[in-house]
Design a protein around this motif. Structure first.
Motif, PDB file in Angstrom:
ATOM      1  N   LEU A  34       0.905  -1.334   0.076  1.00 25.48           N
ATOM      2  CA  LEU A  34       0.143   0.070   0.088  1.00 25.48           C
ATOM      3  C   LEU A  34       1.004   1.463   0.083  1.00 25.48           C
ATOM      4  CD1 LEU A  34      -2.254  -1.128   2.986  1.00 25.48           C
ATOM      5  CD2 LEU A  34      -2.428  -1.964   0.637  1.00 25.48           C
ATOM      6  N   VAL A  35       2.090   1.270   0.848  1.00 26.84           N
ATOM      7  CA  VAL A  35       2.967   2.415   0.790  1.00 26.84           C
ATOM      8  C   VAL A  35       4.370   1.832   0.355  1.00 26.84           C
ATOM      9  CG1 VAL A  35       1.663   3.501   2.714  1.00 26.84           C
ATOM     10  CG2 VAL A  35       3.196   1.728   3.377  1.00 26.84           C
ATOM     11  N   GLU A  36       5.226   2.974   0.153  1.00 30.46           N
ATOM     12  CA  GLU A  36       6.568   2.622  -0.218  1.00 30.46           C
ATOM     13  C   GLU A  36       7.342   2.019   1.009  1.00 30.46           C
ATOM     14  OE1 GLU A  36      10.269   2.233  -1.977  1.00 30.46           O
ATOM     15  OE2 GLU A  36       8.420   2.613  -3.079  1.00 30.46           O
ATOM     16  N   ASP A  37       7.062   2.526   2.090  1.00 29.49           N
ATOM     17  CA  ASP A  37       7.810   1.800   3.354  1.00 29.49           C
ATOM     18  C   ASP A  37       6.752   2.315   4.553  1.00 29.49           C
ATOM     19  OD1 ASP A  37       8.595   4.671   4.500  1.00 29.49           O
ATOM     20  OD2 ASP A  37      10.047   4.222   2.846  1.00 29.49           O
ATOM     21  N   GLY A  38       7.142   1.825   5.793  1.00 33.77           N
ATOM     22  CA  GLY A  38       6.233   1.972   6.885  1.00 33.77           C
ATOM     23  C   GLY A  38       5.963   3.327   7.670  1.00 33.77           C
ATOM     24  N   GLU A  39       6.732   4.370   7.001  1.00 31.96           N
ATOM     25  CA  GLU A  39       6.550   5.757   7.432  1.00 31.96           C
ATOM     26  C   GLU A  39       5.131   6.195   8.000  1.00 31.96           C
ATOM     27  OE1 GLU A  39       9.027   8.569   5.570  1.00 31.96           O
ATOM     28  OE2 GLU A  39      10.789   7.714   6.171  1.00 31.96           O
ATOM     29  N   ARG A  40       4.965   6.521   9.000  1.00 36.13           N
ATOM     30  CA  ARG A  40       3.622   7.232   9.187  1.00 36.13           C
ATOM     31  C   ARG A  40       3.058   8.122   8.469  1.00 36.13           C
ATOM     32  NH1 ARG A  40       1.744   7.190  14.589  1.00 36.13           N
ATOM     33  NH2 ARG A  40       1.086   9.267  14.768  1.00 36.13           N
ATOM     34  N   GLU A  41       3.856   9.093   7.819  1.00 36.54           N
ATOM     35  CA  GLU A  41       3.339  10.069   6.651  1.00 36.54           C
ATOM     36  C   GLU A  41       2.964   9.366   5.445  1.00 36.54           C
ATOM     37  OE1 GLU A  41       2.196  13.404   5.759  1.00 36.54           O
ATOM     38  OE2 GLU A  41       3.060  13.116   7.594  1.00 36.54           O
ATOM     39  N   LYS A  42       3.677   8.281   5.185  1.00 40.97           N
ATOM     40  CA  LYS A  42       3.016   7.607   3.728  1.00 40.97           C
ATOM     41  C   LYS A  42       1.947   6.847   4.155  1.00 40.97           C
ATOM     42  CE  LYS A  42       8.041   7.339   2.301  1.00 40.97           C
ATOM     43  NZ  LYS A  42       9.251   6.878   2.059  1.00 40.97           N
ATOM     44  N   PHE A  43       1.716   6.035   5.346  1.00 41.90           N
ATOM     45  CA  PHE A  43       0.263   5.523   5.530  1.00 41.90           C
ATOM     46  C   PHE A  43      -0.727   6.653   5.646  1.00 41.90           C
ATOM     47  CE2 PHE A  43       2.541   1.828   7.348  1.00 41.90           C
ATOM     48  CZ  PHE A  43       1.695   0.933   6.842  1.00 41.90           C
ATOM     49  N   ARG A  44      -0.419   7.973   6.190  1.00 39.73           N
ATOM     50  CA  ARG A  44      -1.489   9.241   6.246  1.00 39.73           C
ATOM     51  C   ARG A  44      -1.864   9.265   4.749  1.00 39.73           C
ATOM     52  NH1 ARG A  44      -1.893  13.520   9.364  1.00 39.73           N
ATOM     53  NH2 ARG A  44       0.224  13.176  10.056  1.00 39.73           N
ATOM     54  N   PHE A  45      -0.779   9.323   3.709  1.00 38.06           N
ATOM     55  CA  PHE A  45      -1.304   9.729   2.455  1.00 38.06           C
ATOM     56  C   PHE A  45      -1.998   8.572   1.693  1.00 38.06           C
ATOM     57  CE2 PHE A  45      -0.263  10.136  -2.297  1.00 38.06           C
ATOM     58  CZ  PHE A  45      -0.532  11.352  -2.236  1.00 38.06           C
ATOM     59  N   PHE A  46      -1.815   7.414   2.073  1.00 38.24           N
ATOM     60  CA  PHE A  46      -2.507   6.151   1.725  1.00 38.24           C
ATOM     61  C   PHE A  46      -3.919   6.346   2.148  1.00 38.24           C
ATOM     62  CE2 PHE A  46      -4.406   1.829   1.964  1.00 38.24           C
ATOM     63  CZ  PHE A  46      -4.429   1.479   0.706  1.00 38.24           C
ATOM     64  N   ILE A  47      -4.102   6.555   3.386  1.00 34.09           N
ATOM     65  CA  ILE A  47      -5.339   6.741   3.978  1.00 34.09           C
ATOM     66  C   ILE A  47      -6.206   7.755   3.479  1.00 34.09           C
ATOM     67  CG2 ILE A  47      -6.860   7.486   6.090  1.00 34.09           C
ATOM     68  CD1 ILE A  47      -6.131   4.710   6.272  1.00 34.09           C
ATOM     69  N   ASN A  48      -5.701   9.035   3.064  1.00 36.72           N
ATOM     70  CA  ASN A  48      -6.457  10.146   2.593  1.00 36.72           C
ATOM     71  C   ASN A  48      -6.681   9.737   1.117  1.00 36.72           C
ATOM     72  OD1 ASN A  48      -6.189  11.900   4.640  1.00 36.72           O
ATOM     73  ND2 ASN A  48      -4.259  12.636   4.178  1.00 36.72           N
ATOM     74  N   GLN A  49      -5.703   8.867   0.209  1.00 37.59           N
ATOM     75  CA  GLN A  49      -6.148   8.336  -1.034  1.00 37.59           C
ATOM     76  C   GLN A  49      -7.569   7.651  -0.983  1.00 37.59           C
ATOM     77  OE1 GLN A  49      -2.371   7.002  -2.250  1.00 37.59           O
ATOM     78  NE2 GLN A  49      -2.849   8.028  -4.102  1.00 37.59           N
ATOM     79  N   ILE A  50      -7.595   6.466  -0.241  1.00 39.54           N
ATOM     80  CA  ILE A  50      -8.617   5.721  -0.241  1.00 39.54           C
ATOM     81  C   ILE A  50     -10.036   5.949   0.332  1.00 39.54           C
ATOM     82  CG2 ILE A  50      -7.128   3.726  -0.348  1.00 39.54           C
ATOM     83  CD1 ILE A  50      -7.390   3.042   2.697  1.00 39.54           C
ATOM     84  N   ARG A  51      -9.727   7.390   0.956  1.00 39.51           N
ATOM     85  CA  ARG A  51     -10.847   7.969   1.222  1.00 39.51           C
ATOM     86  C   ARG A  51     -11.920   8.264   0.270  1.00 39.51           C
ATOM     87  NH1 ARG A  51      -8.268  11.230   6.699  1.00 39.51           N
ATOM     88  NH2 ARG A  51      -9.189   9.948   8.271  1.00 39.51           N
ATOM     89  N   HIS A  52     -11.216   8.488  -0.657  1.00 41.33           N
ATOM     90  CA  HIS A  52     -11.983   9.032  -2.032  1.00 41.33           C
ATOM     91  C   HIS A  52     -12.776   7.568  -2.775  1.00 41.33           C
ATOM     92  CE1 HIS A  52      -9.148  12.398  -1.695  1.00 41.33           C
ATOM     93  NE2 HIS A  52     -10.198  12.968  -2.097  1.00 41.33           N
ATOM     94  N   SER A  53     -12.587   6.610  -2.049  1.00 36.36           N
ATOM     95  CA  SER A  53     -13.298   5.431  -2.493  1.00 36.36           C
ATOM     96  C   SER A  53     -14.610   5.221  -1.938  1.00 36.36           C
ATOM     97  CB  SER A  53     -12.415   3.987  -2.014  1.00 36.36           C
ATOM     98  OG  SER A  53     -13.381   2.734  -2.615  1.00 36.36           O
ATOM     99  N   ASP A  54     -15.569   5.141  -2.725  1.00 37.73           N
ATOM    100  CA  ASP A  54     -16.922   4.991  -2.417  1.00 37.73           C
ATOM    101  C   ASP A  54     -17.369   3.727  -2.401  1.00 37.73           C
ATOM    102  OD1 ASP A  54     -17.552   4.289  -5.180  1.00 37.73           O
ATOM    103  OD2 ASP A  54     -18.372   6.203  -5.622  1.00 37.73           O
ATOM    104  N   LYS A  55     -16.511   2.784  -2.407  1.00 34.26           N
ATOM    105  CA  LYS A  55     -16.756   1.084  -1.958  1.00 34.26           C
ATOM    106  C   LYS A  55     -16.191   0.946  -0.830  1.00 34.26           C
ATOM    107  CE  LYS A  55     -18.213   1.224  -6.339  1.00 34.26           C
ATOM    108  NZ  LYS A  55     -19.755   1.250  -6.844  1.00 34.26           N
ATOM    109  N   PRO A  56     -16.566  -0.092  -0.260  1.00 36.33           N
ATOM    110  CA  PRO A  56     -15.896  -0.718   0.869  1.00 36.33           C
ATOM    111  C   PRO A  56     -14.420  -1.121   0.239  1.00 36.33           C
ATOM    112  CG  PRO A  56     -18.178  -1.277   1.111  1.00 36.33           C
ATOM    113  CD  PRO A  56     -18.004  -0.585  -0.257  1.00 36.33           C
ATOM    114  N   LEU A  57     -13.428  -0.844   0.924  1.00 35.07           N
ATOM    115  CA  LEU A  57     -12.273  -0.947   0.717  1.00 35.07           C
ATOM    116  C   LEU A  57     -11.378  -1.973   1.654  1.00 35.07           C
ATOM    117  CD1 LEU A  57      -9.734   0.831  -1.780  1.00 35.07           C
ATOM    118  CD2 LEU A  57      -8.807  -0.549   0.239  1.00 35.07           C
ATOM    119  N   LEU A  58     -10.873  -3.240   1.185  1.00 42.35           N
ATOM    120  CA  LEU A  58     -10.341  -3.954   2.207  1.00 42.35           C
ATOM    121  C   LEU A  58      -8.778  -4.030   2.080  1.00 42.35           C
ATOM    122  CD1 LEU A  58     -12.978  -6.853   2.353  1.00 42.35           C
ATOM    123  CD2 LEU A  58     -12.700  -4.933   3.682  1.00 42.35           C
ATOM    124  N   THR A  59      -7.884  -4.415   2.779  1.00 42.59           N
ATOM    125  CA  THR A  59      -6.529  -4.451   2.634  1.00 42.59           C
ATOM    126  C   THR A  59      -5.901  -5.788   3.016  1.00 42.59           C
ATOM    127  OG1 THR A  59      -5.837  -3.575   4.607  1.00 42.59           O
ATOM    128  CG2 THR A  59      -6.409  -2.120   3.108  1.00 42.59           C
TER     129      THR A  59
END
Length: 337
Positions: free
Chosen positions: A94-119
């Motif tokens: 999901l992310v390039e590495d486990g830095e918190r900022e990169k997880f934050r960016f991914f979360i902000n991206q998938i918040r635009h999904s209007d379907k339930p999204l699992l990982t």
């Protein structure tokens, strides 16, 4: 003192004041963003509750290896939003590495999904001690659920080596339960084997080959409908033993080759009904298949992602450099006087 010199010093002082103000604002934003990390827990559990489990006929999307991709992954989410799918599954990296900022960016991206999204968790999530952050955000590393007459099993092989004994026991129990259902789908980030057989220095599959063969035998025994994996940044479909597999690693990370049949951005749309299961490869805009174009694209996505993810750090560095150079210049000016 020469009037022009006075004006220049006044101008420099104003610029310095502006730089200091911007520096303080940037530091404030950086501190605020650090302290206000998304308050999200059990993302997968919460999204599972949004899925209509009683649907007998439905579609879902599968993709993997976005690795903090920006433009391509955003476009993929938009295309999935336009699909008639019940939910989507991102099977790792999901992310390039486990830095918190990169997880934050991914979360902000998938918040635009209007379907339930699992990982599912991938190997890149383990870098920089990211396993704990992943757990805090998304919950369990492996889990299962059902929709209609289909059983879904999501595994954790992010260590790229094997499954631990507890997970293996859990998997056998889940496979036994799945026999009551018509269809059985398994998802794992790292594939059992690498379908590319020529010219490989390092195969992108489970390092514990003995366990991979054992899993293959197990999946054959329980007649798995489809095994999904990613890790390889391409599309492949085939059969291991009696188990059909699809590798879908084209959600935005750098592509690994220039073969038009495999090396392109995409996701898979799976349609389940009483009549059977169908799989449709949905292409997303990809760079040309020339090697120079691919190399230039790979360099660009890393540079672009770096500036988007670390723009505050870049601003801080520029302001600090400017601050230091300005102070030195002012001191030299005073020394000359």
């Amino acid at each position: 003192m020469v009037p022009g010199t006075e004006l220049r010093q006044l101008y420099n002082k104003k610029l310095l004041f502006l730089a200091i103000s911007l520096l303080m604002i940037t530091i404030g934003i950086k501190i605020y963003s650090t302290l206000t990390f998304p308050h999200i827990t059990d993302w997968n559990y919460r999204h599972l509750q949004l899925i209509d489990k009683k649907r007998e006929t439905f579609s879902f999307a599968v993709f993997g290896d976005n690795k903090n991709s920006i433009t391509t992954f955003d476009n993929l989410i938009k295309k999935v939003n336009a699909e008639d799918v019940l939910f989507a599954i991102d099977i790792g990296d999901l992310v390039e590495d486990g830095e918190r900022e990169k997880f934050r960016f991914f979360i902000n991206q998938i918040r635009h999904s209007d379907k339930p999204l699992l990982t599912a968790i991938g190997n890149h999530e383990l870098r920089e001690d990211g396993r704990g952050t992943y757990y805090n955000l998304f919950g369990r590393f492996y889990y299962s659920f059902t929709v209609g007459d289909a059983y879904f099993i999501i595994l954790d092989d992010a260590n790229e080596y094997n499954l631990d004994p507890w997970q293996m026991q859990w998997l056998k129990e889940q496979l036994e339960k799945s026999l009551k259902y018509k269809y059985r789908f398994v998802f794992m980030h790292v594939p059992l084997f690498d379908p590319r057989t020529e010219g490989l220095r390092i195969a992108h599959n489970l390092k514990d080959v003995k366990l991979a063969k054992h899993l293959d035998t197990l999946f054959n025994e329980y007649n798995i409908t489809m095994l999904f994996a990613s890790h390889i940044h391409a599309y492949y479909r085939g059969v291991w033993g009696r188990t059909p597999y699809i590798i879908t690693g084209g959600a935005g990370a750098e592509l690994v080759g220039t073969d038009p049949e495999h090396d392109f951005y995409h996701y898979i749309k799976v349609t389940v009904s009483d009549a059977g299961v169908s799989y449709e490869v949905k292409r997303v805009k990809s760079p040309d298949f020339e090697i120079i174009d691919r190399m230039a694209h790979d360099v660009w996505i890393y540079i672009y992602a770096f500036f988007v993810l670390h723009y505050l750090d870049v601003i801080l560095v520029i302001l600090l450099i400017y601050f230091i150079l300005t102070i030195r210049s002012m001191r030299r000016g005073r020394a000359r006087l």
